[in-house]
Design a protein around this motif. Structure first.
Motif, PDB file in Angstrom:
ATOM      1  N   TRP A 190       0.577  22.320  -8.509  1.00 26.00           N
ATOM      2  CA  TRP A 190       1.926  22.857  -8.700  1.00 26.00           C
ATOM      3  C   TRP A 190       2.292  22.977 -10.176  1.00 26.00           C
ATOM      4  O   TRP A 190       2.973  23.936 -10.562  1.00 26.00           O
ATOM      5  CB  TRP A 190       2.944  21.955  -7.983  1.00 26.00           C
ATOM      6  CG  TRP A 190       2.936  22.118  -6.507  1.00 26.00           C
ATOM      7  CD1 TRP A 190       2.223  21.410  -5.593  1.00 26.00           C
ATOM      8  CD2 TRP A 190       3.693  23.082  -5.755  1.00 26.00           C
ATOM      9  NE1 TRP A 190       2.466  21.861  -4.319  1.00 26.00           N
ATOM     10  CE2 TRP A 190       3.377  22.885  -4.384  1.00 26.00           C
ATOM     11  CE3 TRP A 190       4.602  24.079  -6.098  1.00 26.00           C
ATOM     12  CZ2 TRP A 190       3.937  23.646  -3.376  1.00 26.00           C
ATOM     13  CZ3 TRP A 190       5.169  24.837  -5.100  1.00 26.00           C
ATOM     14  CH2 TRP A 190       4.832  24.627  -3.755  1.00 26.00           C
ATOM     15  N   LEU A 191       1.896  22.022 -10.997  1.00 30.20           N
ATOM     16  CA  LEU A 191       2.294  22.049 -12.405  1.00 30.20           C
ATOM     17  C   LEU A 191       1.753  23.273 -13.136  1.00 30.20           C
ATOM     18  O   LEU A 191       2.527  23.999 -13.783  1.00 30.20           O
ATOM     19  CB  LEU A 191       1.863  20.760 -13.106  1.00 30.20           C
ATOM     20  CG  LEU A 191       2.207  20.672 -14.610  1.00 30.20           C
ATOM     21  CD1 LEU A 191       3.712  20.790 -14.808  1.00 30.20           C
ATOM     22  CD2 LEU A 191       1.669  19.371 -15.198  1.00 30.20           C
ATOM     23  N   PRO A 192       0.454  23.563 -13.080  1.00 24.10           N
ATOM     24  CA  PRO A 192      -0.025  24.790 -13.736  1.00 24.10           C
ATOM     25  C   PRO A 192       0.621  26.057 -13.175  1.00 24.10           C
ATOM     26  O   PRO A 192       0.918  26.986 -13.931  1.00 24.10           O
ATOM     27  CB  PRO A 192      -1.534  24.764 -13.469  1.00 24.10           C
ATOM     28  CG  PRO A 192      -1.861  23.330 -13.262  1.00 24.10           C
ATOM     29  CD  PRO A 192      -0.672  22.756 -12.556  1.00 24.10           C
ATOM     30  N   ALA A 193       0.847  26.083 -11.861  1.00 25.26           N
ATOM     31  CA  ALA A 193       1.494  27.262 -11.271  1.00 25.26           C
ATOM     32  C   ALA A 193       2.923  27.402 -11.784  1.00 25.26           C
ATOM     33  O   ALA A 193       3.379  28.510 -12.082  1.00 25.26           O
ATOM     34  CB  ALA A 193       1.486  27.159  -9.746  1.00 25.26           C
ATOM     35  N   GLY A 194       3.638  26.286 -11.895  1.00 20.16           N
ATOM     36  CA  GLY A 194       4.997  26.340 -12.438  1.00 20.16           C
ATOM     37  C   GLY A 194       5.014  26.765 -13.890  1.00 20.16           C
ATOM     38  O   GLY A 194       5.868  27.560 -14.309  1.00 20.16           O
ATOM     39  N   LEU A 195       4.076  26.262 -14.684  1.00 24.04           N
ATOM     40  CA  LEU A 195       3.986  26.669 -16.087  1.00 24.04           C
ATOM     41  C   LEU A 195       3.670  28.161 -16.202  1.00 24.04           C
ATOM     42  O   LEU A 195       4.208  28.856 -17.078  1.00 24.04           O
ATOM     43  CB  LEU A 195       2.917  25.841 -16.808  1.00 24.04           C
ATOM     44  CG  LEU A 195       3.232  24.350 -16.994  1.00 24.04           C
ATOM     45  CD1 LEU A 195       2.040  23.634 -17.611  1.00 24.04           C
ATOM     46  CD2 LEU A 195       4.471  24.180 -17.870  1.00 24.04           C
ATOM     47  N   ALA A 196       2.804  28.657 -15.314  1.00 18.70           N
ATOM     48  CA  ALA A 196       2.483  30.086 -15.328  1.00 18.70           C
ATOM     49  C   ALA A 196       3.707  30.927 -14.987  1.00 18.70           C
ATOM     50  O   ALA A 196       3.928  31.989 -15.567  1.00 18.70           O
ATOM     51  CB  ALA A 196       1.347  30.375 -14.347  1.00 18.70           C
ATOM     52  N   ALA A 197       4.523  30.448 -14.032  1.00 17.21           N
ATOM     53  CA  ALA A 197       5.737  31.182 -13.662  1.00 17.21           C
ATOM     54  C   ALA A 197       6.728  31.217 -14.824  1.00 17.21           C
ATOM     55  O   ALA A 197       7.318  32.264 -15.136  1.00 17.21           O
ATOM     56  CB  ALA A 197       6.380  30.531 -12.432  1.00 17.21           C
ATOM     57  N   VAL A 198       6.909  30.071 -15.494  1.00 17.89           N
ATOM     58  CA  VAL A 198       7.818  30.032 -16.651  1.00 17.89           C
ATOM     59  C   VAL A 198       7.286  30.922 -17.773  1.00 17.89           C
ATOM     60  O   VAL A 198       8.042  31.680 -18.400  1.00 17.89           O
ATOM     61  CB  VAL A 198       7.998  28.582 -17.139  1.00 17.89           C
ATOM     62  CG1 VAL A 198       8.797  28.547 -18.441  1.00 17.89           C
ATOM     63  CG2 VAL A 198       8.693  27.747 -16.073  1.00 17.89           C
ATOM     64  N   GLY A 199       5.982  30.837 -18.014  1.00 18.36           N
ATOM     65  CA  GLY A 199       5.392  31.665 -19.069  1.00 18.36           C
ATOM     66  C   GLY A 199       5.519  33.145 -18.790  1.00 18.36           C
ATOM     67  O   GLY A 199       5.812  33.940 -19.694  1.00 18.36           O
ATOM     68  N   SER A 200       5.337  33.545 -17.530  1.00 16.09           N
ATOM     69  CA  SER A 200       5.467  34.967 -17.188  1.00 16.09           C
ATOM     70  C   SER A 200       6.911  35.444 -17.368  1.00 16.09           C
ATOM     71  O   SER A 200       7.145  36.570 -17.817  1.00 16.09           O
ATOM     72  CB  SER A 200       5.007  35.201 -15.750  1.00 16.09           C
ATOM     73  OG  SER A 200       5.825  34.488 -14.833  1.00 16.09           O
ATOM     74  N   ALA A 201       7.892  34.580 -17.034  1.00 22.29           N
ATOM     75  CA  ALA A 201       9.294  34.960 -17.219  1.00 22.29           C
ATOM     76  C   ALA A 201       9.613  35.152 -18.699  1.00 22.29           C
ATOM     77  O   ALA A 201      10.302  36.111 -19.078  1.00 22.29           O
ATOM     78  CB  ALA A 201      10.203  33.899 -16.604  1.00 22.29           C
ATOM     79  N   LEU A 202       9.104  34.247 -19.542  1.00 26.39           N
ATOM     80  CA  LEU A 202       9.363  34.359 -20.978  1.00 26.39           C
ATOM     81  C   LEU A 202       8.691  35.605 -21.560  1.00 26.39           C
ATOM     82  O   LEU A 202       9.298  36.335 -22.363  1.00 26.39           O
ATOM     83  CB  LEU A 202       8.861  33.105 -21.691  1.00 26.39           C
ATOM     84  CG  LEU A 202       9.600  31.799 -21.357  1.00 26.39           C
ATOM     85  CD1 LEU A 202       8.930  30.620 -22.044  1.00 26.39           C
ATOM     86  CD2 LEU A 202      11.070  31.894 -21.754  1.00 26.39           C
ATOM     87  N   LEU A 203       7.454  35.856 -21.172  1.00 23.87           N
ATOM     88  CA  LEU A 203       6.746  37.026 -21.685  1.00 23.87           C
ATOM     89  C   LEU A 203       7.377  38.326 -21.186  1.00 23.87           C
ATOM     90  O   LEU A 203       7.457  39.310 -21.925  1.00 23.87           O
ATOM     91  CB  LEU A 203       5.273  36.967 -21.278  1.00 23.87           C
ATOM     92  CG  LEU A 203       4.433  35.875 -21.939  1.00 23.87           C
ATOM     93  CD1 LEU A 203       3.036  35.840 -21.324  1.00 23.87           C
ATOM     94  CD2 LEU A 203       4.341  36.106 -23.444  1.00 23.87           C
ATOM     95  N   ALA A 204       7.827  38.329 -19.924  1.00 27.23           N
ATOM     96  CA  ALA A 204       8.443  39.536 -19.377  1.00 27.23           C
ATOM     97  C   ALA A 204       9.771  39.853 -20.062  1.00 27.23           C
ATOM     98  O   ALA A 204      10.192  41.015 -20.090  1.00 27.23           O
ATOM     99  CB  ALA A 204       8.657  39.376 -17.870  1.00 27.23           C
ATOM    100  N   TYR A 205      10.420  38.840 -20.606  1.00 28.77           N
ATOM    101  CA  TYR A 205      11.722  39.058 -21.259  1.00 28.77           C
ATOM    102  C   TYR A 205      11.585  39.633 -22.664  1.00 28.77           C
ATOM    103  O   TYR A 205      12.550  40.180 -23.204  1.00 28.77           O
ATOM    104  CB  TYR A 205      12.493  37.740 -21.321  1.00 28.77           C
ATOM    105  CG  TYR A 205      13.897  37.892 -21.850  1.00 28.77           C
ATOM    106  CD1 TYR A 205      14.887  38.484 -21.070  1.00 28.77           C
ATOM    107  CD2 TYR A 205      14.232  37.465 -23.133  1.00 28.77           C
ATOM    108  CE1 TYR A 205      16.176  38.643 -21.545  1.00 28.77           C
ATOM    109  CE2 TYR A 205      15.521  37.610 -23.623  1.00 28.77           C
ATOM    110  CZ  TYR A 205      16.488  38.201 -22.823  1.00 28.77           C
ATOM    111  OH  TYR A 205      17.766  38.357 -23.299  1.00 28.77           O
ATOM    112  N   ILE A 206      10.400  39.546 -23.262  1.00 27.56           N
ATOM    113  CA  ILE A 206      10.221  39.985 -24.651  1.00 27.56           C
ATOM    114  C   ILE A 206      10.657  41.432 -24.882  1.00 27.56           C
ATOM    115  O   ILE A 206      11.360  41.726 -25.856  1.00 27.56           O
ATOM    116  CB  ILE A 206       8.755  39.766 -25.087  1.00 27.56           C
ATOM    117  CG1 ILE A 206       8.471  38.271 -25.212  1.00 27.56           C
ATOM    118  CG2 ILE A 206       8.455  40.478 -26.402  1.00 27.56           C
ATOM    119  CD1 ILE A 206       7.029  37.941 -25.569  1.00 27.56           C
TER     120      ILE A 206
END
Length: 287
Positions: free
Chosen positions: A81-97
């Motif tokens: 769950w932790l890597p999957a959650g980090l990937a979700a947060v990272g994708s949200a941050l990158l998508a907002y750029i």
């Protein structure tokens, strides 16, 4: 899955060079394939690559989140769950750029999505989507048919190990199919799911290949290789009819595309204070 991705991209190319010029279908398929490869990597490269792939997909098309839901399930199953959650947060941050640019407005984008969500469903679109679903799900159905010859244990074992993945993938396919029937959409919205379906087929085949058939194959089951052959031949014939025309069109239209670009730049320079609206369509009667 990589083979399926290549086949799908070749198939999409036959629809015309507009897929490279004004649409993101090929990029979406590539993003999903990148995300699928990420889930099969080691933990931290998987987090980074899945974040990047999901962000690229979202910035191309908001509904691409539906393509990545099954991949996050695979991420949870393989890495936790932790890597999957980090990937979700990272994708949200990158998508907002991209929305940090003053020329791209997030509120206006959300308003545009809201307006699009109110588009009605079409009967013609539904028939095309159903036809595409039959083609895409045929390999899975044939593999399940072969698994039935190996007893209930093969299917039960695969289902118990992949229950959440199966449910999520089914939900994504159904939701994308519904959105694909809206005005302005189309069955090509299902194509980015092909790499995931290819992975599912490979995983199911791995589960059943070493299991011997419990009973001799009946006459109906002997038609399975023939059905596989018909499916492959139908797809290859479709390529042969249209793909060469697409390649010829791509090679011939680059000069025209450059000419159109020069014309647009001229119009924009002559009217710097004007708002210019553009659209893309096909030469169809009544369009």
């Amino acid at each position: 899955a990589l083979l399926v991705t290549t086949i799908v991209i070749v198939y999409l190319l036959q629809w015309g060079d507009n897929l490279l010029q004004v649409r993101g279908d090929i990029l979406l398929v590539s993003s999903v394939a990148l995300g699928l490869s990420a889930t099969l990597s080691t933990t931290w490269p998987a987090v980074l690559l899945l974040s990047l792939a999901c962000a690229l997909g979202f910035d191309i098309k908001a509904t691409s989140l539906l393509y990545f839901l099954p991949l996050y399930v695979l991420m949870i199953r393989r890495h936790g769950w932790l890597p999957a959650g980090l990937a979700a947060v990272g994708s949200a941050l990158l998508a907002y750029i991209p929305f940090l640019s003053p020329r791209i407005s997030l509120p206006l984008y959300l308003e545009w999505l809201h307006l699009l969500s109110r588009e009605p469903l079409t009967t013609v679109g539904m028939s095309l989507v159903i036809e595409m679903l039959v083609v895409l799900c045929a390999p899975v159905g044939l593999l399940l048919w072969q698994a039935a010859a190996r007893g209930e244990g093969a299917i039960a074992s695969y289902r118990s190990e992949n229950q959440l993945f199966i449910i999520t993938l089914s939900f994504s396919i159904a939701t994308v199919a519904i959105t694909a029937t809206k005005v302005g959409a189309g069955p090509h919205h299902l194509m980015p799911l092909c790499p995931i379906l290819g992975y599912a087929c490979a995983d199911l085949y791995r589960e059943i290949k070493d299991r011997p058939a419990l009973t001799p194959l009946s006459r109906s089951r002997q038609f399975i290789p023939l059905l596989w052959s018909w499916l492959v031949i139908a797809v290859l014939l479709n390529f042969g009819i249209a793909f060469s025309l697409t390649v010829r069109s791509l090679l011939a239209n680059w000069s025209r595309a450059y000419a159109v670009t020069d014309d647009l730049k001229t119009v924009m320079s002559e009217h710097p204070s004007k708002t210019i609206e553009m659209g893309y369509g096909e030469s169809m009667s009544g369009y």
